[in-house]
Scaffold this motif. Structure first.
Motif, PDB file in Angstrom:
ATOM      1  N   PHE A 168     -14.643   8.219   3.830  1.00 36.17           N
ATOM      2  CA  PHE A 168     -14.794   7.889   5.250  1.00 36.17           C
ATOM      3  C   PHE A 168     -14.842   6.425   5.548  1.00 36.17           C
ATOM      4  CE2 PHE A 168     -17.794   7.789   8.971  1.00 36.17           C
ATOM      5  CZ  PHE A 168     -17.023   8.264   9.951  1.00 36.17           C
ATOM      6  N   ILE A 169     -15.898   5.995   4.776  1.00 35.78           N
ATOM      7  CA  ILE A 169     -16.104   4.272   5.062  1.00 35.78           C
ATOM      8  C   ILE A 169     -14.642   3.578   4.726  1.00 35.78           C
ATOM      9  CG2 ILE A 169     -17.668   2.308   4.294  1.00 35.78           C
ATOM     10  CD1 ILE A 169     -19.849   4.058   5.043  1.00 35.78           C
ATOM     11  N   PRO A 170     -14.244   3.869   3.674  1.00 35.31           N
ATOM     12  CA  PRO A 170     -12.967   3.124   3.304  1.00 35.31           C
ATOM     13  C   PRO A 170     -12.009   3.217   4.509  1.00 35.31           C
ATOM     14  CG  PRO A 170     -13.606   4.187   1.429  1.00 35.31           C
ATOM     15  CD  PRO A 170     -14.534   4.567   2.529  1.00 35.31           C
ATOM     16  N   LEU A 171     -11.872   4.439   4.781  1.00 38.24           N
ATOM     17  CA  LEU A 171     -10.962   4.697   5.973  1.00 38.24           C
ATOM     18  C   LEU A 171     -11.263   3.823   7.269  1.00 38.24           C
ATOM     19  CD1 LEU A 171      -8.400   6.330   7.293  1.00 38.24           C
ATOM     20  CD2 LEU A 171      -9.876   8.064   7.827  1.00 38.24           C
ATOM     21  N   ILE A 172     -12.409   3.985   7.840  1.00 39.56           N
ATOM     22  CA  ILE A 172     -13.005   3.090   8.800  1.00 39.56           C
ATOM     23  C   ILE A 172     -12.501   1.727   8.533  1.00 39.56           C
ATOM     24  CG2 ILE A 172     -15.055   2.227  10.316  1.00 39.56           C
ATOM     25  CD1 ILE A 172     -14.328   5.138  10.657  1.00 39.56           C
ATOM     26  N   ARG A 173     -12.818   1.120   7.230  1.00 43.44           N
ATOM     27  CA  ARG A 173     -12.567  -0.205   6.993  1.00 43.44           C
ATOM     28  C   ARG A 173     -11.210  -0.598   7.257  1.00 43.44           C
ATOM     29  NH1 ARG A 173     -15.760  -1.207   2.063  1.00 43.44           N
ATOM     30  NH2 ARG A 173     -17.472  -1.340   3.164  1.00 43.44           N
ATOM     31  N   TRP A 174     -10.391   0.339   6.751  1.00 41.98           N
ATOM     32  CA  TRP A 174      -9.044   0.257   6.741  1.00 41.98           C
ATOM     33  C   TRP A 174      -8.511   0.235   8.040  1.00 41.98           C
ATOM     34  CZ3 TRP A 174      -4.726   2.603   8.689  1.00 41.98           C
ATOM     35  CH2 TRP A 174      -3.308   2.139   8.241  1.00 41.98           C
ATOM     36  N   LEU A 175      -8.906   0.979   8.888  1.00 47.17           N
ATOM     37  CA  LEU A 175      -8.526   1.181  10.478  1.00 47.17           C
ATOM     38  C   LEU A 175      -8.824  -0.256  11.217  1.00 47.17           C
ATOM     39  CD1 LEU A 175      -9.363   4.814  11.310  1.00 47.17           C
ATOM     40  CD2 LEU A 175      -7.025   3.568  11.263  1.00 47.17           C
ATOM     41  N   LEU A 176      -9.976  -0.761  10.576  1.00 45.84           N
ATOM     42  CA  LEU A 176     -10.554  -1.887  11.550  1.00 45.84           C
ATOM     43  C   LEU A 176      -9.809  -3.258  10.876  1.00 45.84           C
ATOM     44  CD1 LEU A 176     -14.343  -1.014  11.963  1.00 45.84           C
ATOM     45  CD2 LEU A 176     -12.585  -1.039  13.781  1.00 45.84           C
ATOM     46  N   THR A 177      -9.887  -3.130   9.762  1.00 44.45           N
ATOM     47  CA  THR A 177      -9.322  -4.442   9.053  1.00 44.45           C
ATOM     48  C   THR A 177      -8.281  -4.575   8.234  1.00 44.45           C
ATOM     49  OG1 THR A 177     -10.697  -4.366   6.968  1.00 44.45           O
ATOM     50  CG2 THR A 177     -11.947  -5.200   9.011  1.00 44.45           C
ATOM     51  N   GLY A 178      -7.785  -3.247   7.784  1.00 40.36           N
ATOM     52  CA  GLY A 178      -6.770  -3.130   6.844  1.00 40.36           C
ATOM     53  C   GLY A 178      -7.241  -3.719   5.421  1.00 40.36           C
ATOM     54  N   LYS A 179      -8.336  -4.304   5.225  1.00 40.61           N
ATOM     55  CA  LYS A 179      -8.666  -4.648   3.780  1.00 40.61           C
ATOM     56  C   LYS A 179      -9.755  -3.490   3.345  1.00 40.61           C
ATOM     57  CE  LYS A 179      -7.772  -9.378   4.358  1.00 40.61           C
ATOM     58  NZ  LYS A 179      -6.332  -8.934   4.477  1.00 40.61           N
ATOM     59  N   SER A 180      -9.087  -2.651   2.496  1.00 37.53           N
ATOM     60  CA  SER A 180      -9.877  -1.233   2.164  1.00 37.53           C
ATOM     61  C   SER A 180      -9.242  -1.072   0.717  1.00 37.53           C
ATOM     62  CB  SER A 180      -9.979  -0.448   3.122  1.00 37.53           C
ATOM     63  OG  SER A 180     -10.067   0.987   2.633  1.00 37.53           O
ATOM     64  N   ILE A 181      -9.996  -0.461  -0.100  1.00 37.32           N
ATOM     65  CA  ILE A 181      -9.193   0.153  -1.162  1.00 37.32           C
ATOM     66  C   ILE A 181      -8.168   1.134  -0.752  1.00 37.32           C
ATOM     67  CG2 ILE A 181     -10.892   2.182  -1.320  1.00 37.32           C
ATOM     68  CD1 ILE A 181     -11.210   1.301  -4.674  1.00 37.32           C
ATOM     69  N   LEU A 182      -8.262   1.626   0.236  1.00 37.29           N
ATOM     70  CA  LEU A 182      -7.125   2.683   0.877  1.00 37.29           C
ATOM     71  C   LEU A 182      -5.828   1.895   0.969  1.00 37.29           C
ATOM     72  CD1 LEU A 182      -8.887   5.073   3.292  1.00 37.29           C
ATOM     73  CD2 LEU A 182      -8.244   5.398   1.002  1.00 37.29           C
ATOM     74  N   GLY A 183      -5.856   0.652   1.238  1.00 33.92           N
ATOM     75  CA  GLY A 183      -4.705  -0.430   0.793  1.00 33.92           C
ATOM     76  C   GLY A 183      -4.108  -0.475  -0.405  1.00 33.92           C
ATOM     77  N   GLY A 184      -4.754   0.013  -1.285  1.00 32.10           N
ATOM     78  CA  GLY A 184      -4.167  -0.317  -2.704  1.00 32.10           C
ATOM     79  C   GLY A 184      -3.352   0.807  -3.323  1.00 32.10           C
ATOM     80  N   LEU A 185      -2.944   0.583  -4.488  1.00 27.66           N
ATOM     81  CA  LEU A 185      -1.961   1.433  -5.001  1.00 27.66           C
ATOM     82  C   LEU A 185      -2.485   2.423  -6.006  1.00 27.66           C
ATOM     83  CD1 LEU A 185       0.938  -1.039  -6.864  1.00 27.66           C
ATOM     84  CD2 LEU A 185       1.108   0.608  -4.953  1.00 27.66           C
ATOM     85  N   VAL A 186      -2.320   3.713  -6.188  1.00 26.18           N
ATOM     86  CA  VAL A 186      -2.778   4.565  -7.045  1.00 26.18           C
ATOM     87  C   VAL A 186      -2.774   4.160  -8.292  1.00 26.18           C
ATOM     88  CG1 VAL A 186      -2.530   6.846  -7.709  1.00 26.18           C
ATOM     89  CG2 VAL A 186      -2.634   6.493  -5.471  1.00 26.18           C
ATOM     90  N   PRO A 187      -1.632   3.787  -9.022  1.00 27.77           N
ATOM     91  CA  PRO A 187      -1.386   3.178 -10.139  1.00 27.77           C
ATOM     92  C   PRO A 187      -1.311   1.798 -10.139  1.00 27.77           C
ATOM     93  CG  PRO A 187       0.534   4.641  -9.764  1.00 27.77           C
ATOM     94  CD  PRO A 187      -0.152   4.158  -8.396  1.00 27.77           C
ATOM     95  N   PRO A 188      -2.739   1.093 -10.493  1.00 24.84           N
ATOM     96  CA  PRO A 188      -2.644  -0.532 -10.145  1.00 24.84           C
ATOM     97  C   PRO A 188      -2.201  -1.120 -11.132  1.00 24.84           C
ATOM     98  CG  PRO A 188      -4.865   0.520 -11.064  1.00 24.84           C
ATOM     99  CD  PRO A 188      -3.956   1.547 -10.715  1.00 24.84           C
ATOM    100  N   GLY A 189      -1.647  -0.796 -12.400  1.00 23.10           N
ATOM    101  CA  GLY A 189      -1.155  -1.345 -13.441  1.00 23.10           C
ATOM    102  C   GLY A 189      -0.215  -0.775 -14.428  1.00 23.10           C
ATOM    103  N   ALA A 190       0.400  -1.267 -15.073  1.00 20.55           N
ATOM    104  CA  ALA A 190       1.372  -0.443 -16.028  1.00 20.55           C
ATOM    105  C   ALA A 190       1.865  -1.615 -17.313  1.00 20.55           C
ATOM    106  CB  ALA A 190       2.946  -0.279 -14.984  1.00 20.55           C
ATOM    107  N   ALA A 191       2.286  -0.828 -18.162  1.00 17.68           N
ATOM    108  CA  ALA A 191       2.888  -1.552 -19.189  1.00 17.68           C
ATOM    109  C   ALA A 191       4.137  -0.918 -19.647  1.00 17.68           C
ATOM    110  CB  ALA A 191       2.026  -1.235 -20.540  1.00 17.68           C
ATOM    111  N   PHE A 192       5.330  -1.994 -19.763  1.00 15.21           N
ATOM    112  CA  PHE A 192       6.855  -1.315 -20.167  1.00 15.21           C
ATOM    113  C   PHE A 192       6.919  -1.730 -21.799  1.00 15.21           C
ATOM    114  CE2 PHE A 192       6.762  -1.714 -15.714  1.00 15.21           C
ATOM    115  CZ  PHE A 192       7.262  -0.529 -15.316  1.00 15.21           C
TER     116      PHE A 192
END
Ligand SMILES: Cc1cc2nc3c(=O)[nH]c(=O)nc-3n(C[C@H](O)[C@H](O)[C@H](O)COP(=O)(O)OP(=O)(O)OC[C@H]3O[C@@H](n4cnc5c(N)ncnc54)[C@H](O)[C@@H]3O)c2cc1C
Length: 603
Positions: free
Chosen positions: A351-375
Motif C-alpha cells: 500500500f505505502i510503496p504504491l502511494i509513494r510510486w503514484l506520488l513521486t515514482g521513487k518507490s521500491i515498486l519502481g525497481g527490478l524483481v531480480p536486482p542483480g545477476a552473474a554471467f
C-alpha cells in the motif's frame, strides 16, 4: 507523452492500402512503426492483436509485471508435455498488448555477449556486434545513477528514446554480489559494454527516471502517435497473408484481418483485407510469426499438406530451430527478518510503496524483481563446481565464444517461483536460480489446426540434448555455494536437517558437498521453468533449407514479405533478448529505407 488519437480498435475503419503493414506491436513492430513513419509521405499500418497499453497501470509499475501474466494482456501459451522433463507442460507467457512482451516483461536490460552476434556473420553478413553497436547506443537514453558512478558513460547512449537506468537498490543485493565475488566471479561495473558480459553486477532496467516501465510502446510508439501517416489498430488479428493470384512466384499483396475475440467469447467470422503497396513485415514474435506463415501456406510442405493448406512456398525451416532459455527453478532460502521484499505481494504490504510510486515514482515498486545477476562459464576452472558427493560434471562448450557465458545466475529477495507446478514458498525468502543460456536442444512450433484462433503446438524439446541438463546442474551447484558464502550467508536462515524432498527449501538446505549430481538433476526436472526468451523459428541465414529469411530479413522466395522479431535469431543469445531486438529492429528499419530510396527521402 503520447495520445490515443491515432490508435483505433475497429478494423472496418482502416484504409484499403498502406505503404507498409506491420503485424504485431512488440519490440520489433514498435521500433519499425516509429522509424518507417518518420517520413510523412510514407503510410504505415501497425496491427496489434492485443489492447492499448496506455491505461494499463500494471504495465507501468515495474514490480507489478507478474500480475499481468495469465491475464488478458498475455497470450497464455502452454507447451506440449515435455518428454525429457517428466512429461511436464510449461506456461509460456507472451505479451498481447501494445509493446508486446516488452510491456509485460521483467525489464532486465542486457545487450548479451558481443560474440553472440559475431557468430551470425558467416551465414548472415552484416549482423556482427560492431554493426549493431551503433544501434544499441542510439536506442538508449541511459540515466546515470549516483550509486553506479563506475559505469563508463563512453559506452552508453544518452540521446535515444528507450529509457534505461540502474533501479533502486533492494535489500540483500549488495550481499549477493559480495558473495558472488567471494566464490570467484569478478565484479564488472556494467554488463553492457563491448568488453563482454562475464562477471557479476547490478542489473540495469528499462525503467525511466519517474520509476515507470520504458517499453517498446512508450519509447517508440507514443512519440509517433501524433503522426497522421501512422495508423495503429488494436484488438485486431492478422489471420493470414494474401498473395497476388496471377504472380509467377509468390508475392504478398496484403493481409486478412479479424477482430480479436474478447476473453471467453467465440471469434467472429467477419474478415477484412488491407493491401500493402510495398511490403508486409511480420513482427508477431517467435510463436505467432511461424503460425501466420504456416496458415498462409509458407512452411514445410508435408505439414501444410497434412492440413490441406495450399503450398505457396515450401520452406522447411519455418517453425523449426526453437530455442528457449530454461531456468533451473528457484533455490529458495529462508531469509533473516527485513531481508526479503515478499511483503509487497500483500495488499497492505504494497500500500505505502504504491502511494509513494503514484506520488513521486521513487518507490521500491519502481525497481527490478531480480536486482542483480552473474554471467559465468560452466567450464571456468576457477569457480567452485566441484563437490565431494559426485564426480565433476563434464559438459561440452556451447558458448558463442571464449568471452561469452553459458549460465546466468539470478537472485531476488522474494519468492520467485515461476514453475507452474510449484507454490510460492511463502514470505521472507531469498531465491537464487540458474538459467541455461546456450541450449543445444531445439524444438518446434507447428499448427494444431487451420483455425487462426487456435494456439499452435509449442514443443521446446527441453533437455533433448543431454548436455543441457549437465550445464544447468553446474549452475545449480553455484546456487548452493554462493548463498553459503559470507556475507550473504549471514542474511539467510539455512537449516541443516531438511530431509523432506517435497519442501521448497529442501535443495537450499542441503550441504553442497553431500548432495549428489543425481539429486540436482532430478530437482531441476521437477522445478525448471522458462526464462521467457524463445527465439529462432524463422531463422536468418543463406540456405532455404535451414533458414527462413535472408540477411535483409526478406522471406526466401516470397516477394514483399519480411520478418523483424525474435523468430529471426539464428541462435540463442547468451542473455536477455529485448535490447538486442531493439537494436536489430533499428538496423532492419535502415535496411528497408535503403531499399526504398524513392519513398524515404534521406530520412
Ligand atoms: C514474462 C516475460 C519476461 C521477460 N523478461 C525479459 C527481461 O527481463 N529482459 C529482456 O530483455 N527480455 C525479457 N523478455 C523477453 C522479451 O520481452 C522478448 O524477447 C521480446 O519482447 C520479443 O520481441 P518480439 O518483437 O519478437 O515479440 P513481442 O514483443 O512478443 O511482440 C509481438 C507482438 O505481436 C502481436 N501479435 C502476434 N501475432 C499477431 C497477429 N497475428 N496479429 C496481430 N498482432 C499479433 C502480439 O500480441 C505482440 O504484441 C521477457 C518476456 C516475457 C514474456
Amino acid at each position: 507523452m503520447g495520445s490515443s488519437n491515432s490508435i483505433v480498435s475497429d478494423p472496418s475503419s482502416l484504409e484499403s492500402q498502406y505503404d507498409f503493414i506491420i503485424v504485431g506491436a512488440g519490440a520489433g513492430g514498435c521500433v519499425l512503426a516509429n522509424k518507417l513513419s518518420e517520413d510523412p509521405s510514407v503510410s504505415v499500418l501497425l496491427i496489434e492483436a492485443g489492447k492499448s497499453h496506455l491505461k494499463e497501470i500494471k504495465a507501468k509499475i515495474p514490480m507489478t509485471f507478474p500480475q499481468l501474466l495469465g491475464g488478458p494482456c498475455d497470450w497464455n501459451y502452454e507447451t506440449t508435455p515435455q518428454t525429457h522433463v517428466h512429461n511436464r507442460t510449461f506456461g509460456w507467457p507472451r505479451g498481447k498488448i501494445l509493446g508486446g512482451s516488452t510491456s509485460i516483461n521483467a525489464m532486465m536490460h542486457h545487450q548479451c555477449a558481443p560474440s553472440d552476434f559475431d557468430e551470425w556473420e558467416a551465414d548472415a553478413p552484416g549482423w556482427s556486434y560492431e554493426t549493431l553497436r551503433p544501434y544499441f547506443k542510439s536506442s538508449e537514453k541511459y540515466t546515470p545513477h549516483p550509486k553506479h558512478s563506475d559505469v563508463d558513460m563512453s559506452y552508453r547512449g544518452t540521446e535515444g528514446p528507450w529509457q534505461v537506468t540502474n533501479p533502486p537498490r533492494v535489500p540483500v543485493c549488495d550481499e549477493c554480489l559480495e558473495s558472488c565475488k567471494a566464490v570467484g566471479i569478478p565484479y564488472i561495473p556494467d554488463f553492457n559494454t563491448p568488453n563482454g558480459t562475464l562477471g557479476c553486477s547490478h542489473m540495469q532496467g528499462f525503467i525511466d527516471p519517474k520509476g515507470q516501465r520504458s517499453s517498446a510502446a512508450t519509447a517508440y510508439l507514443e512519440p509517433a502517435l501524433s503522426r497522421p501517416n501512422l495508423t495503429v489498430v488494436t484488438m485486431t488479428m492478422v489471420t493470414q497473408l494474401l498473395f497476388f493470384p496471377q504472380s509467377s512466384s509468390p508475392k504478398v499483396k496484403g493481409v486478412e484481418l479479424a477482430r480479436t475475440p474478447a476473453p471467453g467469447k467465440m471469434p467472429s467470422p467477419q474478415r477484412w483485407t488491407v493491401d500493402a503497396r510495398n511490403e508486409v513485415i511480420l513482427a508477431g514474435g517467435t510463436i505467432n510469426t511461424p503460425q501466420t506463415l504456416l496458415l498462409s501456406g509458407i512452411g514445410p510442405s508435408e505439414q501444410l499438406k497434412k492440413f490441406n493448406i495450399p503450398v505457396v512456398k515450401d520452406l522447411p525451416a519455418v517453425g523449426k530451430n526453437l530455442a528457449d532459455h530454461v531456468m533451473s527453478g528457484s533455490v529458495a532460502y529462508r531469509a533473516a527478518p527485513g531481508t526479503s521484499i515478499d511483503y509487497l505481494t500483500t495488499f497492505w504490504g504494497s500500500f505505502i510503496p504504491l502511494i509513494r510510486w503514484l506520488l513521486t515514482g521513487k518507490s521500491i515498486l519502481g525497481g527490478l524483481v531480480p536486482p542483480g545477476a552473474a554471467f559465468v562459464r560452466s567450464d571456468d576452472p576457477t569457480l567452485p563446481y566441484s563437490s565431494k558427493a559426485s564426480p565433476d560434471i563434464v559438459a561440452k562448450d556451447a558458448t558463442s565464444g571464449k568471452n561469452a557465458p553459458d549460465l546466468e545466475l539470478i537472485y531476488a529477495p522474494l519468492s520467485f517461483l515461476t514453475s507452474n507446478d510449484n507454490k510460492a514458498p511463502g514470505t521472507n525468502v531469498v531465491a537464487v536460480l540458474a538459467a541455461l543460456l546456450r541450449p543445444k536442444s531445439k524444438g518446434t512450433i507447428t499448427l494444431a489446426s487451420t483455425d487462426p484462433f487456435d494456439k499452435p503446438l509449442i514443443d521446446p524439446n527441453y533437455f533433448s540434448d543431454p548436455n543441457d541438463i549437465e550445464v544447468l546442474a553446474k549452475g545449480v551447484r553455484l546456487c548452493l555455494r554462493i548463498p553459503r558464502t559470507e556475507p550473504l550467508v549471514k542474511k539467510l536462515r539455512i537449516r541443516e536437517s531438511n530431509s523432506d524432498k517435497t519442501d521448497v527449501f529442501w535443495l537450499g538446505e542441503q550441504d553442497p558437498d553431500t548432495v549428489t549430481n543425481e539429486d540436482i538433476r532430478e530437482w531441476i526436472l521437477n522445478n525448471c521453468a522458462t526464462l521467457f526468451h524463445p527465439v529462432g523459428t524463422a531463422r536468418m541465414g543463406s540456405s532455404q533449407e535451414t533458414s527462413v529469411v535472408d540477411a535483409s530479413l526478406r522471406v526466401h522466395g516470397v516477394a514483399n514479405l519480411r520478418i523483424v522479431d525474435a523468430s529471426i535469431l539464428p541462435n540463442q543469445l547468451s542473455g536477455h533478448s529485448t535490447a538486442p531486438l531493439i537494436a536489430i529492429s533499428g538496423r532492419a528499419a535502415d535496411i528497408i529505407k535503403s531499399e526504398y530510396t524513392d519513398k524515404f527521402k534521406g530520412l
